[in-house]
Design a protein around this motif. Structure first.
Motif, PDB file in Angstrom:
ATOM      1  N   LEU A 118       0.432  -6.116   6.497  1.00  0.00           N
ATOM      2  CA  LEU A 118       1.497  -6.978   5.986  1.00  0.00           C
ATOM      3  C   LEU A 118       1.026  -7.772   4.780  1.00  0.00           C
ATOM      4  CD1 LEU A 118       2.784  -8.422   9.386  1.00  0.00           C
ATOM      5  CD2 LEU A 118       4.042  -6.862   7.889  1.00  0.00           C
ATOM      6  N   GLY A 119       1.976  -8.136   3.933  1.00  0.00           N
ATOM      7  CA  GLY A 119       1.726  -9.035   2.819  1.00  0.00           C
ATOM      8  C   GLY A 119       2.760 -10.139   2.810  1.00  0.00           C
ATOM      9  N   ALA A 120       2.610 -11.064   1.874  1.00  0.00           N
ATOM     10  CA  ALA A 120       3.536 -12.193   1.776  1.00  0.00           C
ATOM     11  C   ALA A 120       4.963 -11.718   1.546  1.00  0.00           C
ATOM     12  CB  ALA A 120       3.096 -13.126   0.649  1.00  0.00           C
ATOM     13  N   GLU A 121       5.105 -10.611   0.801  1.00  0.00           N
ATOM     14  CA  GLU A 121       6.451 -10.128   0.518  1.00  0.00           C
ATOM     15  C   GLU A 121       7.151  -9.624   1.778  1.00  0.00           C
ATOM     16  OE1 GLU A 121       3.683  -7.333  -1.817  1.00  0.00           O
ATOM     17  OE2 GLU A 121       3.424  -9.093  -0.557  1.00  0.00           O
ATOM     18  N   ASP A 122       6.376  -9.094   2.745  1.00  0.00           N
ATOM     19  CA  ASP A 122       6.963  -8.661   4.021  1.00  0.00           C
ATOM     20  C   ASP A 122       7.478  -9.854   4.806  1.00  0.00           C
ATOM     21  OD1 ASP A 122       6.239  -5.765   3.913  1.00  0.00           O
ATOM     22  OD2 ASP A 122       4.212  -6.567   3.901  1.00  0.00           O
ATOM     23  N   PRO A 166       0.803  -1.228   0.000  1.00  0.00           N
ATOM     24  CA  PRO A 166       0.000   0.000   0.000  1.00  0.00           C
ATOM     25  C   PRO A 166       0.834   1.275   0.000  1.00  0.00           C
ATOM     26  CG  PRO A 166      -0.125  -1.124   2.125  1.00  0.00           C
ATOM     27  CD  PRO A 166       0.530  -2.068   1.180  1.00  0.00           C
ATOM     28  N   GLU A 167       2.053   1.192   0.558  1.00  0.00           N
ATOM     29  CA  GLU A 167       2.908   2.391   0.550  1.00  0.00           C
ATOM     30  C   GLU A 167       3.272   2.797  -0.871  1.00  0.00           C
ATOM     31  OE1 GLU A 167       5.558  -1.167   0.506  1.00  0.00           O
ATOM     32  OE2 GLU A 167       3.750  -0.568   1.625  1.00  0.00           O
ATOM     33  N   LYS A 168       3.168   1.859  -1.815  1.00  0.00           N
ATOM     34  CA  LYS A 168       3.404   2.148  -3.231  1.00  0.00           C
ATOM     35  C   LYS A 168       2.095   2.283  -4.009  1.00  0.00           C
ATOM     36  CE  LYS A 168       7.771  -0.463  -3.337  1.00  0.00           C
ATOM     37  NZ  LYS A 168       8.490  -1.600  -3.971  1.00  0.00           N
ATOM     38  N   GLY A 169       0.966   2.216  -3.295  1.00  0.00           N
ATOM     39  CA  GLY A 169      -0.330   2.293  -3.949  1.00  0.00           C
ATOM     40  C   GLY A 169      -0.698   1.022  -4.678  1.00  0.00           C
ATOM     41  N   ILE A 170      -0.139  -0.126  -4.233  1.00  0.00           N
ATOM     42  CA  ILE A 170      -0.350  -1.395  -4.928  1.00  0.00           C
ATOM     43  C   ILE A 170      -1.042  -2.401  -4.007  1.00  0.00           C
ATOM     44  CG2 ILE A 170       0.768  -3.383  -6.024  1.00  0.00           C
ATOM     45  CD1 ILE A 170       3.133  -1.524  -6.666  1.00  0.00           C
ATOM     46  N   THR A 171      -2.119  -3.001  -4.490  1.00  0.00           N
ATOM     47  CA  THR A 171      -2.698  -4.179  -3.858  1.00  0.00           C
ATOM     48  C   THR A 171      -3.403  -4.968  -4.950  1.00  0.00           C
ATOM     49  OG1 THR A 171      -4.021  -5.026  -1.995  1.00  0.00           O
ATOM     50  CG2 THR A 171      -4.925  -3.136  -3.204  1.00  0.00           C
ATOM     51  N   LEU A 172      -3.269  -6.284  -4.937  1.00  0.00           N
ATOM     52  CA  LEU A 172      -3.861  -7.100  -5.991  1.00  0.00           C
ATOM     53  C   LEU A 172      -4.395  -8.397  -5.407  1.00  0.00           C
ATOM     54  CD1 LEU A 172      -4.471  -7.721  -8.986  1.00  0.00           C
ATOM     55  CD2 LEU A 172      -2.177  -8.736  -9.133  1.00  0.00           C
ATOM     56  N   GLN A 173      -5.710  -8.591  -5.574  1.00  0.00           N
ATOM     57  CA  GLN A 173      -6.350  -9.850  -5.216  1.00  0.00           C
ATOM     58  C   GLN A 173      -6.845 -10.496  -6.514  1.00  0.00           C
ATOM     59  OE1 GLN A 173      -7.155  -6.905  -3.309  1.00  0.00           O
ATOM     60  NE2 GLN A 173      -5.473  -7.665  -2.036  1.00  0.00           N
ATOM     61  N   ILE A 174      -6.431 -11.733  -6.750  1.00  0.00           N
ATOM     62  CA  ILE A 174      -6.829 -12.421  -7.972  1.00  0.00           C
ATOM     63  C   ILE A 174      -7.935 -13.436  -7.680  1.00  0.00           C
ATOM     64  CG2 ILE A 174      -4.585 -12.092  -9.066  1.00  0.00           C
ATOM     65  CD1 ILE A 174      -4.020 -15.062  -8.437  1.00  0.00           C
ATOM     66  N   LEU A 205     -10.028   0.506  -3.730  1.00  0.00           N
ATOM     67  CA  LEU A 205     -10.505   1.871  -3.503  1.00  0.00           C
ATOM     68  C   LEU A 205      -9.825   2.491  -2.294  1.00  0.00           C
ATOM     69  CD1 LEU A 205     -12.345   4.273  -4.084  1.00  0.00           C
ATOM     70  CD2 LEU A 205     -14.151   3.118  -2.769  1.00  0.00           C
ATOM     71  N   ASP A 206      -9.724   1.741  -1.208  1.00  0.00           N
ATOM     72  CA  ASP A 206      -9.102   2.268   0.001  1.00  0.00           C
ATOM     73  C   ASP A 206      -7.643   2.635  -0.248  1.00  0.00           C
ATOM     74  OD1 ASP A 206      -9.586   2.542   3.083  1.00  0.00           O
ATOM     75  OD2 ASP A 206      -7.632   1.569   2.882  1.00  0.00           O
ATOM     76  N   VAL A 207      -6.917   1.779  -0.962  1.00  0.00           N
ATOM     77  CA  VAL A 207      -5.513   2.063  -1.269  1.00  0.00           C
ATOM     78  C   VAL A 207      -5.401   3.319  -2.132  1.00  0.00           C
ATOM     79  CG1 VAL A 207      -3.463   1.212  -2.489  1.00  0.00           C
ATOM     80  CG2 VAL A 207      -4.732  -0.309  -0.959  1.00  0.00           C
ATOM     81  N   SER A 208      -6.334   3.501  -3.067  1.00  0.00           N
ATOM     82  CA  SER A 208      -6.305   4.702  -3.913  1.00  0.00           C
ATOM     83  C   SER A 208      -6.579   5.966  -3.110  1.00  0.00           C
ATOM     84  CB  SER A 208      -7.327   4.574  -5.049  1.00  0.00           C
ATOM     85  OG  SER A 208      -8.656   4.745  -4.576  1.00  0.00           O
ATOM     86  N   LEU A 209      -7.208   5.794  -1.937  1.00  0.00           N
ATOM     87  CA  LEU A 209      -7.481   6.922  -1.040  1.00  0.00           C
ATOM     88  C   LEU A 209      -6.390   7.086   0.013  1.00  0.00           C
ATOM     89  CD1 LEU A 209     -11.315   6.344  -0.523  1.00  0.00           C
ATOM     90  CD2 LEU A 209     -10.248   8.244  -1.757  1.00  0.00           C
ATOM     91  N   GLY A 210      -5.242   6.434  -0.212  1.00  0.00           N
ATOM     92  CA  GLY A 210      -4.104   6.573   0.687  1.00  0.00           C
ATOM     93  C   GLY A 210      -4.119   5.646   1.876  1.00  0.00           C
ATOM     94  N   GLY A 211      -5.048   4.670   1.879  1.00  0.00           N
ATOM     95  CA  GLY A 211      -5.147   3.747   2.998  1.00  0.00           C
ATOM     96  C   GLY A 211      -4.354   2.470   2.790  1.00  0.00           C
ATOM     97  N   GLN A 212      -4.335   1.646   3.818  1.00  0.00           N
ATOM     98  CA  GLN A 212      -3.634   0.361   3.762  1.00  0.00           C
ATOM     99  C   GLN A 212      -4.426  -0.692   2.997  1.00  0.00           C
ATOM    100  OE1 GLN A 212      -0.512  -0.701   5.495  1.00  0.00           O
ATOM    101  NE2 GLN A 212      -0.235   1.498   5.249  1.00  0.00           N
TER     102      GLN A 212
END
Length: 355
Positions: free
Chosen positions: A235-239, A106-114, A135-142
Motif C-alpha cells: 500500500l501507499g498513501a494514494e491507496d 508498483p502495478e504501474k512500475g512506479i515507486t519514488l522515495q525522496i 530495482l525490485d519494482v523494475s523486476l516486477g515486484g512490489q
C-alpha cells in the motif's frame, strides 16, 4: 567495500506517519553465519512544519516541486545526522537511508522515495546507500515490504513481526520462505482523525478507548476489496486516500468513535493475517505499539502471544533494519526477497553513493 564480519552503520527512516526522522547508529556482527546487532545510539529528529506540509501534499506536487523537495529533505537528513551523531559520524562505514515514499504504484512500475542521497553524502562526507525499492519494482515486484529480510535474520525467534507505522505490515516464515505484506493503513488514518481535534496523534490510545464501535462503518471497512486480496501486495498513501479515508473522514460520528472503530477493524485484519500460526508469537513495533487500546484489541482477536518490546526497539526497529539492508547491499547479497514482493528473483537493491 570488502566483505567483513563487522559494520558500524547509520540507518535512517522516514515513515508515512510523518512523526519525525528516525536515526540509528548500529553495530552488526557476523558469527557462524548468524548476524547480531547492537544499537549504540538512537534519536528522532522532528520535521519542521514546512517539510511536514510539503510531504503531506507529496502526491499532488508537480515534478519540479518534487525535485525541490527531494533536495530539501536530503539536506535536512544530512544536517540531522551531523547534529545527532556528532563526532561519531567519522567512525561509521556508511549511511543507509530509506528516504520518504512519495509515490508507490508498483502495478504501474512506479515507486519514488525522496531525500537526496547525493545531498546526504555531500553534507556528511560519508558513503550513502539509498533507493532500496526501485530495482525490485523494475523486476516486477512490489518493492515492499523490505523489512522481512531483517525480520528473518535479526528477529528469527518470533513467528510474526508486525510493524504499526503509517501502514501496518507483517512478516512471517512459511514453508522455509519469508512472506510479508501490508495489511491496512494504520497511523495514517488514526493520526488524521486526531488532527480533527487539534492533536497530532492519540497518545496511548486514550481517545479511542473512550469511543464506541460504529457497526456500519466497521462493515464498510471490512468490505474493502484489498482486505481479501492475496499477496504479494503493498500500500501507499494514494491507496489510503482512495479507499480508506473516504469511509472514515466524512463520517458525522465523533473522532473517539471513529478511532475506536478503526482500531477494531485493524485488530481483526491483523489477527486474520496471523491466523496461519494461531498460537504463535507476534513482535509488535512501530509507533502504534504505544497505542494501548489497540494492543488490547489485538490481544483479544489474536490468540497467540503479543509481545511489545523495549521502547527503543519499538521506535527504531525500521531504521535498524534499513541499516542492515545497507550491509547486505554493500556485500552484494539479496536484501529484497521475491517470495515477499513477487519479483522475478531475489535482488540486492540500493544505490551506492560515495563508495
Amino acid at each position: 567495500m570488502e566483505n567483513r564480519d563487522s559494520y558500524k552503520v547509520i540507518g535512517v527512516m522516514s515513515g508515512t506517519s510523518l512523526d519525525g526522522l528516525d536515526i540509528v547508529l548500529a553495530n552488526f556482527q557476523l558469527h557462524n553465519n548468524l548476524w547480531s546487532f547492537e544499537i549504540e545510539e538512537a534519536k528522532t529528529e522532528v520535521y519542521p512544519e514546512t517539510i511536514v506540509g510539503q510531504l503531506k501534499r507529496g502526491i499532488r506536487l508537480t515534478d519540479s516541486e518534487i525535485k525541490d523537495l527531494d533536495q530539501t529533505l536530503g539536506e535536512f537528513i544530512g544536517e540531522a545526522i551531523k547534529l545527532s551523531m556528532g563526532e561519531k559520524l567519522s567512525q561509521i562505514d556508511f549511511i543507509a537511508s530509506h528516504g520518504h515514499t512519495i509515490f508507490h504504484q508498483p502495478e504501474k512500475g512506479i515507486t519514488l522515495q525522496i531525500g537526496s542521497g547525493e545531498f546526504i553524502h555531500q553534507i556528511t562526507k560519508t558513503p550513502v546507500v539509498n533507493d532500496f525499492r526501485s530495482l525490485d519494482v523494475s523486476l516486477g515486484g512490489q518493492g515492499a515490504p523490505l523489512v522481512p529480510v531483517g525480520d528473518r535474520d535479526l528477529f528469527h525467534e518470533f513467528d510474526f513481526c508486525l510493524n504499526l507505522g503509517g501502514i501496518a505490515n507483517i512478516s512471517t516464515k512459511q514453508n522455509e520462505e519469508m512472506i510479508a505484506f501490508d495489511i491496512c493503513p494504520f497511523n495514517m488514518v488514526l493520526n488524521s482523525l486526531a488532527e480533527r481535534i487539534g492533536l497530532s496523534y492519540d497518545a496511548d490510545g486514550r481517545l479511542a478507548s473512550q469511543g464506541q464501535i460504529v457497526p456500519e462503518l466497521l462493515q464498510q471497512l471490512q468490505a474493502i476489496p484489498y482486505n481479501n486480496e492475496l499477496g504479494p501486495k503493498s500500500l501507499g498513501a494514494e491507496d489510503c486516500e482512495k479507499n480508506w479515508k473516504p469511509l472514515v473522514e466524512p463520517s458525522k460520528n465523533s473522532p473517539e468513535d471513529l478511532m475506536c472503530t478503526y482500531c477494531e477493524y485493524a485488530a481483526i485484519e491483523i489477527a486474520k493475517a496471523g491466523s496461519s500460526k494461531a498460537e504463535g508469537s507476534m513482535l509488535v513495533t512501530g509507533g502504534g505499539a504505544f497505542h494501548q487500546h489497540f494492543i488490547e484489541r489485538l490481544k483479544s482477536h489474536f490468540k497467540g502471544q503479543v509481545i511489545v518490546p523495549t521502547e527503543e526497539l519499538i521506535s527504531f526497529k525500521e531504521a535498524l533494519v534499513f541499516a542492515y539492508l545497507g550491509v547486505l547491499r554493500v556485500r552484494n547479497q539479496p536484501n529484497c526477497l521475491a517470495s515477499v514482493t513477487g519479483a522475478k528473483r531475489n535482488n540486492s537493491g540500493g544505490k551506492l553513493i560515495g563508495f
